[in-house]
Design an enzyme around this catalytic site. Sequence first.
Site, PDB file in Angstrom:
ATOM      1  N   LYS A 114       0.825  -1.208   0.000  1.00 21.16           N
ATOM      2  CA  LYS A 114       0.000   0.000   0.000  1.00 21.16           C
ATOM      3  C   LYS A 114       0.856   1.254   0.000  1.00 21.16           C
ATOM      4  CE  LYS A 114      -4.367  -1.711   1.848  1.00 21.16           C
ATOM      5  NZ  LYS A 114      -5.456  -1.510   2.786  1.00 21.16           N
ATOM      6  N   LYS A 197      -8.076 -10.567  -8.678  1.00 20.74           N
ATOM      7  CA  LYS A 197      -9.235 -10.822  -7.814  1.00 20.74           C
ATOM      8  C   LYS A 197     -10.192  -9.632  -7.851  1.00 20.74           C
ATOM      9  CE  LYS A 197      -8.307  -9.073  -3.250  1.00 20.74           C
ATOM     10  NZ  LYS A 197      -9.026  -9.027  -2.025  1.00 20.74           N
ATOM     11  N   LYS A 200     -12.467  -3.938  -4.366  1.00 25.84           N
ATOM     12  CA  LYS A 200     -13.028  -2.586  -4.326  1.00 25.84           C
ATOM     13  C   LYS A 200     -12.145  -1.596  -5.050  1.00 25.84           C
ATOM     14  CE  LYS A 200     -13.243  -2.795   0.145  1.00 25.84           C
ATOM     15  NZ  LYS A 200     -13.625  -3.604   1.257  1.00 25.84           N
TER      16      LYS A 200
HETATM   17  P1  ATP Z   1      -9.473  -3.794  -1.184  1.00 18.93           P
HETATM   18  O1  ATP Z   1      -9.770  -3.743  -2.633  1.00 18.93           O
HETATM   19  O2  ATP Z   1      -9.638  -2.477  -0.481  1.00 18.93           O
HETATM   20  O3  ATP Z   1      -8.220  -4.541  -0.837  1.00 18.93           O
HETATM   21  P2  ATP Z   1     -11.205  -6.018  -0.975  1.00 18.93           P
HETATM   22  O4  ATP Z   1     -12.303  -5.802  -1.919  1.00 18.93           O
HETATM   23  O5  ATP Z   1     -10.088  -6.931  -1.381  1.00 18.93           O
HETATM   24  O6  ATP Z   1     -10.640  -4.633  -0.521  1.00 18.93           O
HETATM   25  P3  ATP Z   1     -11.312  -6.610   1.858  1.00 18.93           P
HETATM   26  O7  ATP Z   1     -12.037  -5.570   2.652  1.00 18.93           O
HETATM   27  O8  ATP Z   1      -9.831  -6.647   1.894  1.00 18.93           O
HETATM   28  O9  ATP Z   1     -11.846  -6.571   0.340  1.00 18.93           O
HETATM   29  O10 ATP Z   1     -11.801  -8.056   2.259  1.00 18.93           O
HETATM   30  C1  ATP Z   1     -12.908  -8.382   3.038  1.00 18.93           C
HETATM   31  C2  ATP Z   1     -13.091  -9.880   2.985  1.00 18.93           C
HETATM   32  O11 ATP Z   1     -13.551 -10.303   1.693  1.00 18.93           O
HETATM   33  C3  ATP Z   1     -11.811 -10.673   3.259  1.00 18.93           C
HETATM   34  O12 ATP Z   1     -12.101 -11.803   4.053  1.00 18.93           O
HETATM   35  C4  ATP Z   1     -11.376 -11.094   1.878  1.00 18.93           C
HETATM   36  O13 ATP Z   1     -10.599 -12.252   1.877  1.00 18.93           O
HETATM   37  C5  ATP Z   1     -12.700 -11.300   1.147  1.00 18.93           C
HETATM   38  N1  ATP Z   1     -12.535 -11.054  -0.290  1.00 18.93           N
HETATM   39  C6  ATP Z   1     -12.195  -9.882  -0.854  1.00 18.93           C
HETATM   40  N2  ATP Z   1     -12.137 -10.000  -2.204  1.00 18.93           N
HETATM   41  C7  ATP Z   1     -12.451 -11.289  -2.492  1.00 18.93           C
HETATM   42  C8  ATP Z   1     -12.572 -12.026  -3.713  1.00 18.93           C
HETATM   43  N3  ATP Z   1     -12.376 -11.470  -4.896  1.00 18.93           N
HETATM   44  N4  ATP Z   1     -12.918 -13.321  -3.646  1.00 18.93           N
HETATM   45  C9  ATP Z   1     -13.144 -13.911  -2.450  1.00 18.93           C
HETATM   46  N5  ATP Z   1     -13.044 -13.268  -1.267  1.00 18.93           N
HETATM   47  C10 ATP Z   1     -12.703 -11.978  -1.271  1.00 18.93           C
END
Ligand code: ATP
Length: 333
Positions: A114, A197, A200
């Site tokens: 980050k 993946k 957000k």
């Molecule tokens: P950022 O983009 O800000 O990193 P994010 O969308 O990856 O955020 P997080 O808030 O980091 O989401 O994750 C919240 C939960 O959702 C965690 O347990 C993470 O493992 C799960 N998660 C996030 N993205 C995925 C995905 N594409 N597939 C499965 N699980 C996910």
Amino acid sequence: MTKPNLLSGMQPSASSLHLGNYLGALTQWVAMQKDYNAYYVIVDLHAITVPQDPKELRENTRRTAAQYLAAGLDPEQSALFVQSHVPAHAQLAWVLNCITGFGEASRMTQFKDKSQKGGADNSSVGLFTYPILQAADILLYQPKSVPVGEDQRQHLELTRDLAMRFNSRFGDTFTIPQAQILKETAKIYDLQVPTAKMSKSAADPKGLINLMDEPAVITKKIKSAVTDTDGEIRFDQANKPGVSNLLGIYSAITGKSVAEIEASLSGQGYGSLKSEVAEAVIATLDPIRVRALELLEDKGELDSLLAKGAKKANEQAEATLALVYDRLGFVRP
Ligand code: ATP
Ligand code: LTN
């Protein structure tokens, strides 16, 4: 028989959760609440480790809570609360800061990733100590189990190290938590860049299915999902990431196996696959969106559910903090 404690959390960093959050985390949280004394926390203190607009943060915190509830978290069964409502999180984080090595904290890869994106001068000290606050979130609740995604493994290792270090210096205080890494099969990829993946922070919003998207928007996004030119509906992650992602989503949503889906769609084109996936996704997500919007209409009721969760969380968190302060040799009032 008392149920074991469980804790997990998510940042209120967007106005909607996405399908990856839902399938990869939220559905499993809902399934686990029967067997555990679960605490689910919306980590607003973590969110401010990067700049946030105050109005949006307030809105996104409530929207995140509404989506948790709409997806089936039961506030009678589990404590759903906001991190800043429980002062012990920041208080224990300070104590843990003081037993964490500077080098140890510097090895956390999330900070490296980050801070590289924003440049060292734009990274806050809060972002640097993010994993230590996360350790405090966890250890306050003495959980046996912490369900998280693979990306959180290193933070869980740090949490365990800090708990063991504190216990060996000051006497048994913390339960050593176990990371429960959620199933890899539930990993959902971006519809436009199916090798990345779903996240957000995706560059292109078309790749992201949001829980709060209207049905027509979901259909449009799925219809424009990237596939390939070979035309065959077959799961092959390496060579057909787009089609494999659609099959993975379909399977996770319906509970059918990928083999079953391949067989039922055999000989058909990608258009049929996309229509079926869109229909299944909408059938699952739309009631959640509608319910979340209903909950958001009554902010008083939503806030009072969060206050109730915070009350339960505060009881547990204060008990742990009191023990920690005593063990450290602080004079108690
Ligand atoms: P950022 O983009 O800000 O990193 P994010 O969308 O990856 O955020 P997080 O808030 O980091 O989401 O994750 C919240 C939960 O959702 C965690 O347990 C993470 O493992 C799960 N998660 C996030 N993205 C995925 C995905 N594409 N597939 C499965 N699980 C996910
Ligand atoms: N870092 C986590 C969010 C998080 C968390 C926690 C998860 C903060 N505190 C405690 C589990 C337990 C994330 O980004 N998914």
